[in-house]
Design an enzyme around this catalytic site. Structure first.
Site, short mmCIF file in Angstrom:
data_model
loop_
_atom_site.label_atom_id
_atom_site.label_comp_id
_atom_site.label_asym_id
_atom_site.label_seq_id
_atom_site.Cartn_x
_atom_site.Cartn_y
_atom_site.Cartn_z
CB SER A 70 4.84 -1.75 11.83
OG SER A 70 4.46 -0.39 12.07
CG ASN A 80 -1.70 1.25 1.41
OD1 ASN A 80 -1.77 2.07 0.49
ND2 ASN A 80 -2.31 1.42 2.57
CG HIS A 103 -6.03 2.08 4.93
ND1 HIS A 103 -5.62 3.05 5.81
CD2 HIS A 103 -5.02 1.18 4.84
CE1 HIS A 103 -4.39 2.74 6.23
NE2 HIS A 103 -4.01 1.61 5.65
P1 PGA Z 1 2.63 0.33 7.51
O1 PGA Z 1 1.20 0.56 6.83
O2 PGA Z 1 3.15 -0.99 7.01
O3 PGA Z 1 3.47 1.48 7.07
O4 PGA Z 1 2.40 0.29 8.98
C1 PGA Z 1 0.30 -0.50 6.62
C2 PGA Z 1 -1.01 0.02 6.05
O5 PGA Z 1 -1.49 1.07 6.48
O6 PGA Z 1 -1.60 -0.63 5.15
#
Ligand code: PGA
Length: 248
Positions: free
Chosen positions: A210, A9, A93
């Site tokens: 993350s 994403n 989301h």
């Molecule tokens: P992140 O985002 O891996 O940077 O935590 C994940 C997401 O919001 O789909």
């Protein structure tokens, strides 16, 4: 058996030059037993389709309109996305829910649009830190899931992918432990099983928040985690590919 999906994403990141760098940096993914997807910003979708699909990476959008067409300035319809060759769309989301006040009802309307034009919706659910600390995690994510599944036929549900993304783990460097994530994924799958056992067995449920190569192997080894929705670590080919290689 459910095949793993590693979905990126990109959010509001990237440029034409970055896409070139990503393509140049992409290596040999042939040993990675997973499907790949990158969900990019609207203006870059044609370039992403041209450059990533030949590498075996599907291309998705990050949102679509709840309306089919008409006087909706600034909106992009599911039909337009399908028209240019987009195959997936992230819906619901937490950043859309938080910054654009997207309700479950709106997310459902978008899911219906996506399905009407053959797009695969990646529907996100997840609790905030306050909700987790209040012991509300299961109730929140099950309500988000059920708001979608109650309004769809089994045939429609077979087209869906869910992503569990604890809001407190997105972009914060805090990751749910594999055990914490597995517990929520199992709860979501149990809700799906109340609707249909077969559906529950087939449904891919991704974990997001993350995810990076250092934690992906342990997360993806959990029985109900079928891959990841990856933000920050999907922006470079090296980081993204490393998540796939972590599964080897
Ligand atoms: P992140 O985002 O891996 O940077 O935590 C994940 C997401 O919001 O789909």
């Amino acid at each position: 058996m459910r095949r793993k999906l590693i979905a990126g994403n990109w959010k509001m990141h990237g440029s034409l030059a970055d896409i070139g760098t990503f393509v140049d940096g992409w290596g040999d993914a042939s040993k990675v037993d997973a499907d790949w997807l990158v969900c990019g910003p609207f203006p870059y979708l044609p370039e992403l389709i041209k450059r990533l699909v030949p590498l075996g990476i599907a291309v998705g959008a990050q949102d679509c309109s709840a309306q089919a067409s008409g006087a909706y300035t600034g909106e992009v319809s599911a039909q337009m996305l399908a028209d240019i060759g987009v195959s997936h769309v992230i819906l619901g989301h937490s950043e859309r829910r938080a910054y654009h006040q997207e309700s479950d009802a709106l997310v459902l309307a978008k899911v219906k649009q996506a399905l009407a034009f053959g797009l695969t919706p990646v529907v996100c659910v997840g609790e905030t830190l306050v909700q987790r600390e209040a012991g509300e995690t299961d109730a929140v994510v099950v309500a988000q899931l059920e708001a979608i599944i109650h309004a769809l036929t089994d045939a429609e549900l077979q087209q869906l992918i869910f992503a569990y993304e604890p809001v407190w783990a997105i972009g914060t460097g805090l990751t749910a432990t594999p055990e914490q994530a597995q517990a929520v994924h199992a709860r979501l799958r149990a809700s799906l099983a109340e609707r249909s056992e077969a559906l529950a067995v087939e449904m891919r449920i991704l974990y997001g928040g993350s995810v990076k190569a250092e934690n992906s192997a342990a997360l993806f080894a959990m029985p109900d985690i079928d891959g990841g929705l990856v933000g920050g670590a999907s922006l470079t080919a090296q980081d993204f590919l490393a998540i796939g290689h972590s599964m080897e």
